[in-house]
Design an enzyme around this catalytic site. Structure first.
Site, PDB file in Angstrom:
ATOM      1  N   LYS A   1       9.840   2.918   6.478  1.00  0.00           N
ATOM      2  CA  LYS A   1       9.525   3.172   7.699  1.00  0.00           C
ATOM      3  C   LYS A   1      10.304   2.508   8.905  1.00  0.00           C
ATOM      4  O   LYS A   1      10.396   2.775   9.901  1.00  0.00           O
ATOM      5  CB  LYS A   1       7.851   2.670   7.644  1.00  0.00           C
ATOM      6  CG  LYS A   1       7.196   3.252   8.969  1.00  0.00           C
ATOM      7  CD  LYS A   1       5.750   3.101   8.611  1.00  0.00           C
ATOM      8  CE  LYS A   1       4.958   4.024  10.179  1.00  0.00           C
ATOM      9  NZ  LYS A   1       3.410   3.689  10.070  1.00  0.00           N
TER      10      LYS A   1
ATOM     11  N   MET B   1       0.018  33.468 -22.867  1.00  0.00           N
ATOM     12  CA  MET B   1       0.931  33.154 -23.758  1.00  0.00           C
ATOM     13  C   MET B   1       0.835  31.854 -24.940  1.00  0.00           C
ATOM     14  O   MET B   1       1.170  32.220 -25.981  1.00  0.00           O
ATOM     15  CB  MET B   1       2.339  32.766 -22.936  1.00  0.00           C
ATOM     16  CG  MET B   1       3.589  32.585 -23.528  1.00  0.00           C
ATOM     17  SD  MET B   1       4.257  34.032 -24.193  1.00  0.00           S
ATOM     18  CE  MET B   1       5.157  34.692 -23.078  1.00  0.00           C
TER      19      MET B   1
ATOM     20  N   PHE C   1       0.710  -1.209  -0.029  1.00  0.00           N
ATOM     21  CA  PHE C   1      -0.084   0.031   0.092  1.00  0.00           C
ATOM     22  C   PHE C   1       0.923   1.167  -0.145  1.00  0.00           C
ATOM     23  O   PHE C   1       1.856   1.230   0.672  1.00  0.00           O
ATOM     24  CB  PHE C   1      -0.890   0.029   1.251  1.00  0.00           C
ATOM     25  CG  PHE C   1      -1.553   1.135   1.150  1.00  0.00           C
ATOM     26  CD1 PHE C   1      -2.634   1.532   0.253  1.00  0.00           C
ATOM     27  CD2 PHE C   1      -1.518   2.261   2.399  1.00  0.00           C
ATOM     28  CE1 PHE C   1      -3.406   2.727   0.192  1.00  0.00           C
ATOM     29  CE2 PHE C   1      -2.339   3.214   2.388  1.00  0.00           C
ATOM     30  CZ  PHE C   1      -3.233   3.625   1.278  1.00  0.00           C
TER      31      PHE C   1
HETATM   32  C1  LIG Z   1       2.171  23.075 -15.562  1.00  0.00           C
HETATM   33  C2  LIG Z   1       2.103  23.753 -17.109  1.00  0.00           C
HETATM   34  N1  LIG Z   1       1.337  23.483 -17.906  1.00  0.00           N
HETATM   35  C3  LIG Z   1       1.314  24.007 -19.146  1.00  0.00           C
HETATM   36  C4  LIG Z   1       2.119  25.110 -19.514  1.00  0.00           C
HETATM   37  C5  LIG Z   1       2.054  25.792 -20.861  1.00  0.00           C
HETATM   38  N2  LIG Z   1       1.663  27.051 -20.886  1.00  0.00           N
HETATM   39  C6  LIG Z   1       2.537  28.368 -20.796  1.00  0.00           C
HETATM   40  S1  LIG Z   1       2.022  29.660 -20.290  1.00  0.00           S
HETATM   41  C7  LIG Z   1       0.623  29.069 -20.240  1.00  0.00           C
HETATM   42  C8  LIG Z   1      -0.483  30.078 -19.941  1.00  0.00           C
HETATM   43  C9  LIG Z   1      -0.363  30.827 -18.867  1.00  0.00           C
HETATM   44  O1  LIG Z   1      -1.534  31.571 -18.513  1.00  0.00           O
HETATM   45  P1  LIG Z   1      -1.625  32.588 -17.280  1.00  0.00           P
HETATM   46  O2  LIG Z   1      -1.106  32.101 -15.999  1.00  0.00           O
HETATM   47  O3  LIG Z   1      -3.086  33.287 -17.421  1.00  0.00           O
HETATM   48  O4  LIG Z   1      -0.781  33.567 -17.955  1.00  0.00           O
HETATM   49  P2  LIG Z   1      -0.460  34.854 -18.974  1.00  0.00           P
HETATM   50  O5  LIG Z   1       0.133  34.177 -20.163  1.00  0.00           O
HETATM   51  O6  LIG Z   1      -2.087  34.986 -19.246  1.00  0.00           O
HETATM   52  O7  LIG Z   1      -0.082  35.991 -18.431  1.00  0.00           O
HETATM   53  C10 LIG Z   1       0.371  27.680 -20.462  1.00  0.00           C
HETATM   54  C11 LIG Z   1      -0.711  27.035 -20.374  1.00  0.00           C
HETATM   55  C12 LIG Z   1       3.104  25.329 -18.521  1.00  0.00           C
HETATM   56  N3  LIG Z   1       4.057  26.365 -18.760  1.00  0.00           N
HETATM   57  N4  LIG Z   1       2.961  24.817 -17.239  1.00  0.00           N
END
Ligand SMILES: Cc1ncc(C[n+]2csc(CCOP(=O)(O)OP(=O)(O)O)c2C)c(N)n1
Ligand SMILES: [Mg+2]
Lengths: 590, 169
Positions: free
Chosen positions: A169, A487, A119
């Site tokens: 453990k 982004m 487990f």
């Molecule tokens: C854990 C994770 N999943 C997906 C991504 C791909 N990714 C990079 S930036 C982004 C968007 C981030 O959106 P937000 O936090 O609203 O920031 P913004 O770009 O709008 O300022 C994603 C999905 C990542 N970097 N990390």
């Protein structure tokens, strides 16, 4: 190490805590479970080590990262076996990529059950082997104390990184002997800190002859300790050369210094990237020629001789061939370089240098970070600028999540000192910033700690608001809320014909109410007129605050070097994008 | 990595003989996309508990440099030596080769074994097991010749290597 085995009087769990204490640990971030109950029991019966109860183990690792990066000390994590351990994998990988010293203690099923699919059993050392600098499974009580001390040595020396110690453990319950840190020396792992004097001399020759020089410095300067930043600043000023920093290096050289060109790389400044492209001598200090910095490798700084100072020999000649490789610790190497520079009475080539600066000033005149702020909708850049202006005179630490807001923070927040900027660079981990801020605040209780966040990222570890509330940490979450994974949206706009597949978050929470539900203060700014007041109120509030800053949904982050493009092919703004379509080669890159 | 010349290098490692060390070495090669042509491992210093690993790998000079630097970074690795770079060294492999056949083919296999100085270490009415040592090329050649003569099975150790002269690793 002496061969006489000392008597075993304490349980493994007690030996563990004693070893942590002797290693200078005062706080650990953790979450309990069956396999680590003996440690929790021992924790309960002492008060030299403080335990911070996170809400998910992933948060514990990022908190430890924030703690480590803002103090230069080792961050410590404690989790249970199975799911506790697997939840740490993202954080460990993050710490590995960004060279953060972490000790992660994981519980394990008792030794006689290992391999039986017991487990909450997971092959933790197997799972974490590629995402740690090193890991250990303790199978023999007599080795426990030695392994802990050795793990600390490995985590913090050389290029720092995360180390996992998997603790069955029975090892925690059985009596174990104690040995002190001084008695443990590692046979094979003793990284080199002093560089080869011949290389130092070659570097000084090259630096003295440079006509279009550039310092390109990264996180290695910060990892080397505050002295390294001081020496770097001193040497850059002695030479009068321009200096650029990577995302990880921000704060290693004061941003306000006129010799600073801003950040380099994909979203770096025009002047920094063109200086990289056009320099004749590049002095890379604790930076690793990451693909976010180099852009298209075949066109990277084609006419420069490169000096590369790095403590990790495997970083040298990995992506880019360099002319003068210098393996050593940044502070030690800079000390030697400066000493030789002075001894030889070196002077930079003043005439060439002033021509180079004239060129750089032309690039600067493009004002690549310019944006237009009207009097209603808040531009995200403006929000960061105001945040900077209103917090710069305080003792401030900034963390970020990942996305556009992260890049804007890097572009517009100015760091004068090292260890003030904590961002997930190598792995780009959304959900990093809030728990990291929590770790920073634990280390610096009286400082102003702000997570510059995106509304999508912060939801990935939003549960840590509960930890923040429990320990009354006055952390501020400053959310640039554009309702998009900005982004992702930006790449879709520039590279995928504006097809915004799944990058809009419908049904976002009401962040103000969310804050209140977590016993925090919620604030919101919708217009330019409201912004300063909200920032001021956030700063003045001596409690955790979530500030929801409603920003322009469609703003893109420029400048940008699209994947697969060279430094001199950067996009300065929206008008540029049609003129320079991304190559097929570039489309496959991340 | 613009250098296209692929080279073959034999690298000797001295490592702590502890659980997981082989997994670390192999994981490094698979995780970073390096090639392993052959790999052998056994404890060579029972007092210090050290094992010697011999890896034969291929790559451009830049990749070979990386491989060595990455191997050297592993905590239980004491020493990395690129025997191909260091200079003259000897490489040997051992193979056990099973050949089944009767009549002329059986006689021929024995004759070739003799030329290659392979030893017969097992024999039945219808089969031989040969033991052969030598360079990789020699063993390849021997196996090729056995193919038409009833080759059944091959087991090879992979390369072990040592530098010439009086110096140790
Ligand atoms: C854990 C994770 N999943 C997906 C991504 C791909 N990714 C990079 S930036 C982004 C968007 C981030 O959106 P937000 O936090 O609203 O920031 P913004 O770009 O709008 O300022 C994603 C999905 C990542 N970097 N990390
Ligand atoms: Mg967003």
């Amino acid at each position: 190490m002496s061969n006489a085995i000392p008597p075993a009087e304490q349980s493994g769990a007690e030996v563990l805590l004693r070893a942590l204490k002797d290693q200078g640990v005062d706080v650990i971030f953790g979450y309990p479970g069956g396999a680590v109950l003996p440690i929790y029991d021992a924790l309960y019966q002492q008060n030299s080590i403080r335990h911070i109860l996170v809400r998910q183990e992933g948060g514990a690792v990022h908190a430890a990262e924030g703690y480590a990066r803002s103090t230069g000390k080792v961050g410590v994590v404690l989790v249970t076996s199975g799911p506790g351990a697997t939840n740490t994998v993202t954080g460990l990988t993050d710490a590995l990529m960004d060279s953060v010293p972490i000790i992660c203690l994981t519980g394990q099923v008792p030794t006689h059950l290992i391999g039986n699919d017991a487990f909450q059993e997971a092959d933790t050392t197997g799972i974490t082997r590629p995402c740690t600098k090193h890991n250990y499974l303790v199978k023999d009580s007599s080795q426990l104390a030695r392994i802990i001390h050795e793990a600390f040595h490995v985590a913090r020396s050389g290029r720092p990184g995360p180390v996992v110690i998997d603790l069955p453990k029975d090892i925690l319950i059985n009596k174990a002997p104690y040995v002190a840190p001084e008695e443990v020396r590692h046979k094979s792992y003793n990284p080199r800190v002093k560089a080869d004097p011949d290389r130092i001399a070659e570097a000084v020759d090259l630096i003295a002859k440079a006509k279009r020089p550039l310092f390109y410095c990264g996180g290695g300067v910060i990892n080397s300790g505050p002295r390294a930043s001081e020496l770097l600043t001193q040497f850059v000023r002695m030479t009068g050369f321009p200096c650029t920093l990577t995302l990880m290096g921000l704060g290693a050289f004061p941003a306000s210094d006129p010799l600073f060109l801003g950040m380099v790389g994909m979203h770096g400044t025009y002047e920094a990237n063109l200086a990289m492209h056009g320099c004749d001598v590049m002095i890379a200090v604790g930076a690793r020629f990451d693909d976010r910095v180099t852009g298209k490798l075949s066109a990277f700084s084609p006419n420069s001789k490169k000096i590369h100072i790095d403590i990790d020999p495997s970083s040298i000649n990995k992506n880019v061939h360099v002319n003068v490789p210098i393996v050593g610790d940044v502070a030690h190497v800079l000390e030697d370089i400066i000493a030789l520079w002075k001894r030889r009475n070196c002077k930079p080539d003043g005439k060439a240098l002033s021509e180079w600066w004239a060129q750089i000033d032309q690039w600067r005149a493009r004002e690549c970070l310019k944006y237009r702020q009207d009097d209603k909708i808040i531009k995200p850049q403006y929000a960061i600028q105001r945040l900077y202006e209103l917090t710069k005179d305080r003792d401030t630490y900034i963390t970020t999540e990942v996305g556009q807001h992260q890049m804007w923070a890097a572009q517009f927040y100015k760091f004068e000192k090292p260890n003030r900027w904590m961002t997930s660079g190598g792995l780009g981990t959304m959900g990093y910033g809030l728990p990291a801020a929590m770790g920073v605040q634990i280390a610096h209780p009286d400082a102003l700690v702000i997570d510059i966040a995106g509304e999508a990222s912060i939801l990935m570890n939003i549960q840590e608001l509960s930890t923040i509330a429990q320990y009354r940490l006055p952390v501020k979450a400053f959310i640039l809320n554009n309702q998009y994974m900005g982004m992702v949206r930006q790449w879709q706009e520039l590279l995928h014909g504006g097809r915004y597949s799944e990058s809009y978050t419908a049904a976002l929470p009401d962040f103000v109410k969310l804050a209140e539900a977590f016993h925090c203060v919620g604030l919101r700014a919708r217009t330019v007129a409201e912004l300063d007041d909200v920032i001021k109120e956030m700063i003045e509030t001596d409690r955790p605050v979530v500030a929801d800053i409603v920003v322009d949904e469609k703003e893109n982050c420029f400048p940008m070097i699209p994947s697969g493009a060279a430094h001199n092919e950067m996009l300065l703004g929206p008008e540029d994008k049609a003129a320079k379509p991304t190559s097929e080669e570039g489309m496959v890159l991340v | 990595m613009n250098d296209k010349n692929i080279e073959r290098h034999t690298i000797a490692l001295l490592v702590d003989n502890e659980p997981g060390v082989l997994a670390r070495v192999i994981g490094l090669f698979s995780g970073r996309g390096y090639n392993i042509e052959s790999l052998t491992v056994a404890e060579t210093d029972p007092y210090e508990k050290l094992s010697r690993i011999t890896v034969v790998t291929t790559g451009t000079p830049m990749v070979i440099e990386q491989i060595k630097a990455q191997l050297d970074r592993l905590v239980p690795v004491h020493k990395v030596s690129d025997l191909t770079m260091v200079g003259p060294h000897v490489e040997r492999e051992l193979a056990l080769v099973k050949v089944a056949g009767t009549g002329e083919k059986r006689v021929e296999s024995l004759r070739i074994a003799d030329i290659f100085r392979a030893k017969v270490i097992d024999s039945t009415i219808g089969s031989f097991v040969f033991e052969i040592t030598g360079s990789t090329e020699k063993i390849d050649a021997f196996i090729k010749l056995m193919e038409p003569l009833g080759l059944i099975e091959v087991s090879r150790t992979g390369v072990v290597a040592i530098a010439r002269g009086d110096k140790g690793l």
